[in-house]
Design a protein around this motif. Structure first.
Motif, short mmCIF file in Angstrom:
data_model
loop_
_atom_site.label_atom_id
_atom_site.label_comp_id
_atom_site.label_asym_id
_atom_site.label_seq_id
_atom_site.Cartn_x
_atom_site.Cartn_y
_atom_site.Cartn_z
N GLU A 449 1.09 -1.30 0.03
CA GLU A 449 -0.39 -0.25 0.23
C GLU A 449 1.08 0.99 0.48
N ASN A 450 2.02 1.33 0.71
CA ASN A 450 2.42 2.57 0.89
C ASN A 450 3.57 2.58 -0.15
N SER A 451 3.60 1.43 -1.29
CA SER A 451 4.66 1.94 -2.32
C SER A 451 3.03 1.82 -2.87
N GLY A 452 2.36 2.58 -3.73
CA GLY A 452 1.43 2.34 -4.48
C GLY A 452 1.46 1.15 -4.76
N TRP A 453 1.90 0.28 -5.20
CA TRP A 453 0.88 -1.32 -5.17
C TRP A 453 -0.22 -1.41 -5.54
N ASP A 455 -3.36 -0.82 -4.72
CA ASP A 455 -4.32 -0.12 -5.11
C ASP A 455 -5.58 -0.67 -6.11
#
Length: 545
Positions: A449-453, A455
């Protein structure tokens, strides 16, 4: 059973349901002490079904839909999954209660009727799968429910009614066999022929016809609702699991379940029971029991823990077929006493497991909830299913300790380890997660989540099961398998491939990665690497550190 005694039976059944059910509910959720992986597997299936997905068609599982449908019902009403599990057990106990009452009053005296009711209600309402380990676990709840349905069908078929109840008996037998199909096919396959033979040799011809019509009718209704594809998909899942290298057997091998030291006594007792019944004049019962034994052994072999829970139904069969007090065999032995002793021995062999089942709700209420944490740390209303905080948060792994520089290199070859897994130029040292599944899944999901994956993308994990979507903003793959048995179910639908550095099951990790390499890796691009995992995007072209 006379009318006075028969009136006590529904009261007894009601007390059992209220007592065991109410005690189980008092924690306001479900606090488990083991089998977190199995519980996550259960949650995956329940949440998929609650969104309208159909087992076998939308995802792979060898377990039938009825094993989860009652839990799904309560989840869809807005309850947390922990309390929904307990409500579902109470509902199933209530539904089977009239059937238990009918069978008990038409086939048993008061004592045996109460014992029969006790066995079924305990199996339906327990908070552990059996054995003698006391820790609470909802794992394999469907095995308990299936044993209950099998016990009802077997006893109804093998013990003739004291009245003209053939139609009702046939509906019960056919209904229970259909229940077995829709909970766990193994039980149906093991007991269908012995139950049919039992109806015929005990001359319950009306019940035989009605049971066949009932079973066929139920299956026809299910086919009308779900379509022919449902049975094709169900059969495909069963064949896949039967040929799987991941878990060919969950414990002892078949011979071991019969002859290993822990089981030999019960096995010899079962064979002795056949002899005792036939020598006491109950030749039909002895024949059917002989036909039942392979099924008893096979189901026990197929179930985790190899718990011979058929011992109590064996005792009920023996006591129900006791001969008159003056019956003796060719050696002059009193056969009524022989049957009594054999039945008592069956109860004794089955006592540890049964007491564990019966007292599990009372152990549940005694748990110190302050020592527990949600299995889903950010689960909202579903945080009501919890496990011991240490088991949730302390991540332990099993690693090989005979590698280079360990001082144990001389023993490495003799250790006979499988070849190390390699994938996309990466070699993975032997490692498997043993404890702390909640922290493991949550940490990886939060990093995604923190790295944007994370989503809403669909993630496929090279591991025993992919529960990451339970912990954050990910989507389960269509056609996936909540528990991996083989092949690449759902991989084609995935957006991302996650390869754990230390998986839950190293052998499965290797099998999945080997299967992916066979279909090709040209569309995979590494997009993220951490100490916990390597992430690949399918069709991606960018790389992230």
């Amino acid at each position: 059973m006379n009318s006075s005694n028969a009136a006590r039976l529904p009261l007894f059944i009601g007390i059992l349901i209220v007592l065991m059910g109410a005690v189980a509910l008092m924690k306001g959720g479900l606090l488990i002490g083991k089998h977190e992986g199995d519980t996550l597997h259960l949650m995956q299936i329940v949440f998929r079904m609650s969104t309208g997905q159909v087992p076998h068609i939308d995802f792979m599982t060898p377990i039938g839909a009825l094993a989860f449908a009652p839990i799904v019902f309560f989840v869809k009403q807005g309850f947390g999954i922990g309390i929904s599990v307990i409500y579902a057990q109470i509902l199933m106990a209530v539904l089977i209660a009239p059937i238990v009452w009918h069978v008990a009053r038409t086939r048993f005296n008061q004592t045996l009727g109460l014992l029969f009711a006790l066995v079924i209600m305990v199996m339906m309402l327990a908070l552990v799968h059996g054995e003698s380990e006391r820790a609470i676990s909802i794992s394999m709840h469907y095995n308990r429910w299936a044993w209950s349905a099998a016990f009802v069908a077997i006893l109804t078929a093998l013990i003739p009614s004291k009245g003209k109840t053939g139609i009702a008996d046939g509906v019960i037998v056919g209904g229970m066999m259909a229940v077995l199909v829709m909970i766990k096919m193994t039980y149906f396959a093991a007991f269908a022929i012995p139950v049919l033979v039992a109806l015929i040799v005990t001359r319950q011809y009306m019940a035989t016809i009605v049971s066949l019509l009932t079973g066929v009718g139920i299956i026809a209704v299910i086919t009308m609702i779900a379509g022919d594809i449902y049975w094709t998909a169900y059969l495909t899942d069963l064949i896949t699991v039967a040929g799987s290298e991941v878990r060919p057997q969950p414990g002892e091998d078949f011979v071991g379940v019969i002859s290993a030291p822990a089981y030999k006594g019960a096995s010899l007792l079962a064979l002795a029971s056949v002899i005792v019944l036939r020598q006491s004049g109950a030749k039909a019962a002895g024949l059917v029991l002989l036909l039942l034994l392979p099924g008893f052994f096979y189901v026990t072999f197929q179930n985790f823990g190899n718990d011979p829970q058929w011992l109590w139904v064996l005792a009920l069969i023996l006591f129900a077929w006791r001969p008159a007090a003056d019956v003796v065999n060719s050696y002059g032995w009193n056969m009524r006493q022989a049957v009594n002793i054999t039945g008592a021995m069956a109860l004794a062999f089955g006592m540890p497991s049964f007491f564990n089942l019966a007292f599990s709700p009372f152990r549940h209420i005694a748990i110190d909830a302050t020592e527990y944490a949600p299995l889903l740390p950010r689960g909202g209303r579903h945080s009501d299913i919890q496990t011991n905080e240490v088991r949730a948060m302390r991540v332990d792994a099993r690693v090989a300790w005979d590698g280079e520089g360990s001082g144990l290199e001389a023993y490495k070859e003799a250790a006979d380890r499988d070849d190390l897994t390699t994938f996309m130029g990466e070699t993975f040292e032997y490692c498997s997660i043993e404890l702390g599944l909640s922290a493991f899944f949550d940490a990886i999901t939060q990093d995604l989540e923190n790295s944007g994956w994370a989503d809403g993308r669909k993630l496929f994990a090279a591991d025993l099961f992919s529960s990451y979507w339970l912990f954050g903003n990910l989507t389960p793959v269509d056609g996936g398998a909540p528990w991996y048995y083989g092949g690449l179910p759902g991989y084609e639908d995935a957006d991302l491939l996650l390869v754990p550095i230390c998986p839950l099951a190293y052998d499965v990790h290797g099998q999945v990665l080997e299967a992916i390499q066979e279909v090709g890796t040209d569309d995979l691009t590494e997009v993220r690497r951490t100490p916990l995992y390597i992430l690949y995007e399918k069709g991606g072209a960018q790389s992230e550190g």
